[in-house]
Design a protein around this motif. Structure first.
Motif, PDB file in Angstrom:
ATOM      1  N   LYS A  53      -7.632  -5.520  -5.985  1.00 21.12           N
ATOM      2  CA  LYS A  53      -7.441  -4.200  -5.982  1.00 21.12           C
ATOM      3  C   LYS A  53      -8.517  -3.628  -5.079  1.00 21.12           C
ATOM      4  O   LYS A  53      -9.769  -3.919  -5.328  1.00 21.12           O
ATOM      5  N   TYR A  54      -7.950  -3.196  -3.885  1.00 19.57           N
ATOM      6  CA  TYR A  54      -9.259  -2.796  -2.931  1.00 19.57           C
ATOM      7  C   TYR A  54      -9.572  -1.288  -2.958  1.00 19.57           C
ATOM      8  O   TYR A  54      -8.852  -0.474  -3.129  1.00 19.57           O
TER       9      TYR A  54
ATOM     10  N   GLN B  43      -9.529   0.779   0.315  1.00 16.02           N
ATOM     11  CA  GLN B  43      -8.187   1.375   0.886  1.00 16.02           C
ATOM     12  C   GLN B  43      -7.400   1.451  -0.469  1.00 16.02           C
ATOM     13  O   GLN B  43      -7.677   1.105  -1.414  1.00 16.02           O
ATOM     14  N   VAL B  44      -6.171   2.118  -0.220  1.00 16.77           N
ATOM     15  CA  VAL B  44      -5.314   2.170  -1.235  1.00 16.77           C
ATOM     16  C   VAL B  44      -4.378   1.234  -1.236  1.00 16.77           C
ATOM     17  O   VAL B  44      -3.128   1.513  -0.852  1.00 16.77           O
ATOM     18  N   LEU B  45      -4.648  -0.018  -1.755  1.00 17.11           N
ATOM     19  CA  LEU B  45      -3.664  -1.082  -1.913  1.00 17.11           C
ATOM     20  C   LEU B  45      -4.053  -2.189  -3.008  1.00 17.11           C
ATOM     21  O   LEU B  45      -5.236  -2.247  -3.427  1.00 17.11           O
ATOM     22  N   SER B  46      -3.206  -2.950  -3.300  1.00 12.78           N
ATOM     23  CA  SER B  46      -3.256  -3.952  -4.275  1.00 12.78           C
ATOM     24  C   SER B  46      -2.623  -5.349  -3.803  1.00 12.78           C
ATOM     25  O   SER B  46      -1.644  -4.966  -3.056  1.00 12.78           O
ATOM     26  N   GLU B  47      -3.069  -6.472  -4.376  1.00 12.25           N
ATOM     27  CA  GLU B  47      -2.422  -7.522  -3.719  1.00 12.25           C
ATOM     28  C   GLU B  47      -2.166  -8.610  -4.982  1.00 12.25           C
ATOM     29  O   GLU B  47      -2.984  -8.791  -5.865  1.00 12.25           O
TER      30      GLU B  47
ATOM     31  N   SER C  44       0.820  -1.168   0.060  1.00 16.29           N
ATOM     32  CA  SER C  44       0.125   0.205   0.111  1.00 16.29           C
ATOM     33  C   SER C  44       0.965   1.152  -0.045  1.00 16.29           C
ATOM     34  O   SER C  44       2.068   1.151   0.050  1.00 16.29           O
ATOM     35  N   SER C  45       0.364   2.478   0.057  1.00 15.32           N
ATOM     36  CA  SER C  45       1.030   3.762  -0.172  1.00 15.32           C
ATOM     37  C   SER C  45       1.764   3.829   1.334  1.00 15.32           C
ATOM     38  O   SER C  45       2.592   4.601   1.329  1.00 15.32           O
TER      39      SER C  45
ATOM     40  N   THR D  87       4.027  -2.203   3.821  1.00 17.56           N
ATOM     41  CA  THR D  87       4.278  -3.557   2.999  1.00 17.56           C
ATOM     42  C   THR D  87       3.874  -4.703   4.006  1.00 17.56           C
ATOM     43  O   THR D  87       4.419  -4.595   5.202  1.00 17.56           O
TER      44      THR D  87
END
Length: 196
Positions: free
Chosen positions: A171-172, A175-179, A43-44, A47
């Motif tokens: 991609k969530y 929240q600002v995150l990807s997996e 995420s921004s 990790t």
């Protein structure tokens, strides 16, 4: 005498058992998968590294466009549970979420249909949504390829044992995150071959 009768029945059924792999036939069934993987969430702000277990249930329906080759649609309901930690060791925790996917699959059977066993390969692509703890939401894309044997109980019903590889991108939106997840999977499926 009882053992002889059972052996004769098994031998008789084995000699007449085959799958309906002919053009124009339908394929209806589903599978269950167990998938264990490690992942990295970026995420921004941090990790996280995790170890997860996923269980999938996937009903499907397909149509043989040619002998031994079928295309179809598949949906999947997934439940995921696991634990995570940050590389610095400062934060640990657990999570739980559900995924709902829909997409297409193709499969090819290698042996002739008049066999009690066959070997198949299947590729699938699905897209869907994520729902997790604390109102977590997101979207995902999933590609998998698997191969293995199918054993027929009678002319229409077979059980499959498939081993394969899956890659998944999530991609969530909340929240600002990807997996990204990549790993091996094992599935057991039951398919019914229907005559048109």
């Amino acid at each position: 005498m009882k053992h002889f009768f059972c052996f004769a029945l098994l031998l008789l059924s084995a000699s007449t058992t085959f799958g309906q792999l002919t053009k124009g036939h339908w394929l209806v069934g589903g599978s269950g998968k167990f998938y264990s993987y490690k992942n990295e969430i970026v995420s921004s702000v941090s990790t996280e590294n995790g170890q997860y277990t996923q269980i999938d249930l996937s009903p499907n329906i397909g149509y043989f466009l040619a002998d031994k080759f079928a295309l179809g649609i598949k949906s999947t309901i997934s439940s995921i549970k696991g634990d995570f930690s940050t590389p610095s060791g400062g934060i640990t925790g657990g999570s739980s979420s559900q995924r709902y996917l829909f997409g297409a699959f193709s499969r090819y059977y290698f042996l002739e249909e008049a066999k009690q066993t066959n070997i198949l390969v299947e590729a699938s692509y699905q897209a869907g949504i994520i729902r997790g703890l604390n109102n977590t939401k997101g979207n995902l894309n999933n590609f998998s390829i698997a191969a293995g044997p199918v054993i027929y109980f009678n002319p229409s019903v077979g059980i499959e044992f498939l081993l394969g590889y899956v890659t998944n991108y999530e991609k969530y939106t909340s929240q600002v995150l990807s997996e990204n997840k990549n790993g091996f999977q094992f599935s057991i499926g039951l398919q019914i071959h229907l005559i048109k």
